[in-house]
Design a protein around this motif. Structure first.
Motif, PDB file in Angstrom:
ATOM      1  N   TRP A  98      11.007 -11.291 -42.675  1.00 13.37           N
ATOM      2  CA  TRP A  98      11.887 -12.457 -43.039  1.00 13.37           C
ATOM      3  C   TRP A  98      12.245 -13.378 -41.923  1.00 13.37           C
ATOM      4  CZ3 TRP A  98      14.391 -14.096 -47.639  1.00 13.37           C
ATOM      5  CH2 TRP A  98      15.564 -14.900 -47.558  1.00 13.37           C
ATOM      6  N   ASP A  99      12.453 -12.835 -40.908  1.00 10.27           N
ATOM      7  CA  ASP A  99      12.814 -13.709 -39.658  1.00 10.27           C
ATOM      8  C   ASP A  99      11.786 -14.367 -38.922  1.00 10.27           C
ATOM      9  OD1 ASP A  99      15.563 -12.757 -39.794  1.00 10.27           O
ATOM     10  OD2 ASP A  99      15.396 -11.162 -38.147  1.00 10.27           O
ATOM     11  N   TYR A 100      10.615 -13.720 -39.178  1.00 14.21           N
ATOM     12  CA  TYR A 100       9.304 -14.190 -38.619  1.00 14.21           C
ATOM     13  C   TYR A 100       9.117 -15.690 -39.288  1.00 14.21           C
ATOM     14  CZ  TYR A 100       4.456 -15.329 -38.917  1.00 14.21           C
ATOM     15  OH  TYR A 100       3.131 -16.080 -38.607  1.00 14.21           O
ATOM     16  N   LEU A 101       9.152 -15.766 -40.586  1.00 14.20           N
ATOM     17  CA  LEU A 101       8.832 -17.285 -41.169  1.00 14.20           C
ATOM     18  C   LEU A 101       9.662 -18.427 -40.450  1.00 14.20           C
ATOM     19  CD1 LEU A 101       7.429 -19.167 -43.187  1.00 14.20           C
ATOM     20  CD2 LEU A 101       9.400 -18.668 -44.600  1.00 14.20           C
ATOM     21  N   THR A 102      10.965 -18.101 -40.546  1.00 12.88           N
ATOM     22  CA  THR A 102      11.948 -19.280 -39.895  1.00 12.88           C
ATOM     23  C   THR A 102      12.032 -19.575 -38.529  1.00 12.88           C
ATOM     24  OG1 THR A 102      13.940 -17.846 -40.175  1.00 12.88           O
ATOM     25  CG2 THR A 102      13.369 -19.146 -42.126  1.00 12.88           C
ATOM     26  N   GLU A 103      12.006 -18.069 -37.859  1.00 12.73           N
ATOM     27  CA  GLU A 103      12.751 -18.019 -36.483  1.00 12.73           C
ATOM     28  C   GLU A 103      11.254 -18.273 -35.573  1.00 12.73           C
ATOM     29  OE1 GLU A 103      15.501 -18.462 -35.522  1.00 12.73           O
ATOM     30  OE2 GLU A 103      15.758 -18.498 -37.700  1.00 12.73           O
ATOM     31  N   GLU A 104      10.137 -18.222 -36.036  1.00 10.04           N
ATOM     32  CA  GLU A 104       8.917 -18.168 -35.158  1.00 10.04           C
ATOM     33  C   GLU A 104       7.659 -19.221 -35.867  1.00 10.04           C
ATOM     34  OE1 GLU A 104       6.032 -15.044 -32.534  1.00 10.04           O
ATOM     35  OE2 GLU A 104       7.030 -14.364 -34.333  1.00 10.04           O
ATOM     36  N   LEU A 105       7.399 -18.928 -37.106  1.00  4.45           N
ATOM     37  CA  LEU A 105       6.384 -19.502 -37.729  1.00  4.45           C
ATOM     38  C   LEU A 105       6.612 -21.159 -37.917  1.00  4.45           C
ATOM     39  CD1 LEU A 105       3.270 -19.771 -38.658  1.00  4.45           C
ATOM     40  CD2 LEU A 105       4.118 -18.908 -40.888  1.00  4.45           C
ATOM     41  N   MET A 106       7.884 -21.348 -38.579  1.00  4.18           N
ATOM     42  CA  MET A 106       8.323 -22.868 -38.667  1.00  4.18           C
ATOM     43  C   MET A 106       8.244 -23.564 -37.430  1.00  4.18           C
ATOM     44  SD  MET A 106      10.993 -22.741 -41.836  1.00  4.18           S
ATOM     45  CE  MET A 106      10.277 -22.589 -43.347  1.00  4.18           C
ATOM     46  N   PRO A 107       8.789 -23.086 -36.050  1.00  5.46           N
ATOM     47  CA  PRO A 107       8.912 -23.700 -35.028  1.00  5.46           C
ATOM     48  C   PRO A 107       7.282 -24.033 -34.489  1.00  5.46           C
ATOM     49  CG  PRO A 107      10.598 -21.989 -34.947  1.00  5.46           C
ATOM     50  CD  PRO A 107       9.806 -21.835 -36.289  1.00  5.46           C
ATOM     51  N   LEU A 108       6.466 -22.986 -34.702  1.00  2.00           N
ATOM     52  CA  LEU A 108       5.361 -23.228 -34.483  1.00  2.00           C
ATOM     53  C   LEU A 108       4.572 -24.580 -35.065  1.00  2.00           C
ATOM     54  CD1 LEU A 108       2.653 -20.343 -33.866  1.00  2.00           C
ATOM     55  CD2 LEU A 108       2.000 -22.414 -35.167  1.00  2.00           C
ATOM     56  N   ILE A 109       4.568 -24.379 -36.524  1.00  3.68           N
ATOM     57  CA  ILE A 109       3.965 -25.478 -37.232  1.00  3.68           C
ATOM     58  C   ILE A 109       4.495 -26.763 -36.822  1.00  3.68           C
ATOM     59  CG2 ILE A 109       3.590 -26.013 -39.510  1.00  3.68           C
ATOM     60  CD1 ILE A 109       1.926 -23.849 -38.739  1.00  3.68           C
ATOM     61  N   TYR A 110       6.041 -26.727 -37.124  1.00  2.00           N
ATOM     62  CA  TYR A 110       6.367 -27.827 -36.863  1.00  2.00           C
ATOM     63  C   TYR A 110       6.345 -28.902 -35.253  1.00  2.00           C
ATOM     64  CZ  TYR A 110       9.266 -27.120 -40.845  1.00  2.00           C
ATOM     65  OH  TYR A 110       9.979 -26.577 -42.087  1.00  2.00           O
ATOM     66  N   ASN A 111       5.818 -27.998 -34.522  1.00  2.00           N
ATOM     67  CA  ASN A 111       5.636 -28.433 -33.048  1.00  2.00           C
ATOM     68  C   ASN A 111       4.395 -28.493 -32.537  1.00  2.00           C
ATOM     69  OD1 ASN A 111       8.461 -28.735 -31.838  1.00  2.00           O
ATOM     70  ND2 ASN A 111       8.725 -26.865 -32.773  1.00  2.00           N
ATOM     71  N   TRP A 112       3.467 -27.897 -33.193  1.00  2.71           N
ATOM     72  CA  TRP A 112       1.879 -27.788 -32.808  1.00  2.71           C
ATOM     73  C   TRP A 112       0.940 -28.483 -33.947  1.00  2.71           C
ATOM     74  CZ3 TRP A 112       0.104 -22.593 -30.323  1.00  2.71           C
ATOM     75  CH2 TRP A 112       0.512 -22.245 -29.051  1.00  2.71           C
ATOM     76  N   PHE A 113       1.575 -28.708 -34.922  1.00  2.00           N
ATOM     77  CA  PHE A 113       0.744 -29.499 -36.017  1.00  2.00           C
ATOM     78  C   PHE A 113       1.620 -30.629 -36.654  1.00  2.00           C
ATOM     79  CE2 PHE A 113      -0.758 -25.107 -36.096  1.00  2.00           C
ATOM     80  CZ  PHE A 113      -2.013 -25.291 -36.335  1.00  2.00           C
TER      81      PHE A 113
END
Length: 274
Positions: A98-113
């Motif tokens: 649950w936390d992974y999507l919002t706290e890790e994957l979203m920052p990764l996608i928004y900042n690297w893509f």
């Protein structure tokens, strides 16, 4: 068409983890410097798999890459084991999906893509277990998503099912309850969408919602019961059912197209024609 498969160590899943990301086509008549240097941000679909699946399911078993490129849409597909997209702190060293999507994957996608982080540009959809995760995220994190599509799944009345302290006969649900520390914590959690919807409707904060199921699906009765409840509480959502379909990829390939239209992606002007 650009398809990225990325492997990285996840802080929230405590394991090396793979995702697939579909990126918009570079038009053949446009130079790489102009296209990649434009600074344009694209809308994002967070697309969740079902039980037994992983990040590759949607790419291997549907035409999502074609549909995404036609609409200049980024699609992010993650792997979540059979976690129900929930936090499991007692599993190994911790597996907090649950936390992974919002706290890790979203920052990764928004900042690297080249992905837009605006609510109006973010959508979420999933099938079966992924549908469960979709409606939970849509209700708990309503400020993140413009719309959500729940395929082959529907919320159920957990309080009625667990009345008088009866524990479920499903080992999977029993594991959820144990992980959350008991029935009352389970019913108070974001898993219990049924109970949370009336308050969210009153606040007027929900994303636009789309639900679809095949009439031969083993979860069809849950869908019918939830649709009746939705009408009773005044939930403004789209419901579609299709004859001749079970819990199957032919249905999910059909209804992800319907979901994209529901989200507003109808032009099919993006991408290269072949």
């Amino acid at each position: 068409m650009a398809l990225v498969t990325m492997n990285f160590e996840s802080q929230y899943l405590m394991v090396n983890h793979e995702i697939s990301v579909i990126l918009p086509d570079k038009p053949r008549e446009q130079s790489p410097a102009d296209f990649y240097g434009s600074g344009k941000k694209y809308p994002v679909l967070w697309l969740l798999h079902g039980t037994f699946g992983d990040h590759s399911d949607w790419v291997r078993k549907s035409n999502i890459e074609l549909y995404a490129c036609e609409n200049d849409l980024i699609v992010v597909m993650l792997s979540a084991l059979n976690s129900d997209y929930w936090n499991w702190p007692g599993f190994g060293t911790g597996y907090n999906a649950w936390d992974y999507l919002t706290e890790e994957l979203m920052p990764l996608i928004y900042n690297w893509f080249p992905a837009s982080d605006k609510r109006e540009d973010n959508f979420i959809a999933g099938l079966s277990m992924g549908g469960m995760g979709t409606i939970q995220y849509a209700c708990a994190l309503y400020d993140r998503f413009a719309a959500a599509a729940v395929l082959s799944w529907a919320p159920i009345d957990l309080r009625a099912r667990l009345k008088e302290g009866n524990l479920p006969d499903s080992p999977r649900e029993a594991n959820r309850i144990a992980s959350l520390g008991g029935v009352e914590n389970y019913l108070a959690s974001d898993i219990n969408v049924w109970d949370k919807l009336p308050g969210l409707i009153e606040k007027g904060v929900l994303p636009r919602l789309y639900f679809a199921i095949g009439q031969d699906d083993f979860l069809y009765e849950n869908f019918v019961a939830f649709r009746a409840y939705a009408e009773k509480i005044g939930l403004n959502a789209a419901f579609e059912e299709y004859a001749g379909y079970q819990h199957e990829w032919r249905f999910w390939d059909l209804t992800i197209q319907r979901a994209l239209k529901f989200f507003g992606f109808e032009s099919r002007d993006g991408g290269n024609p072949f």
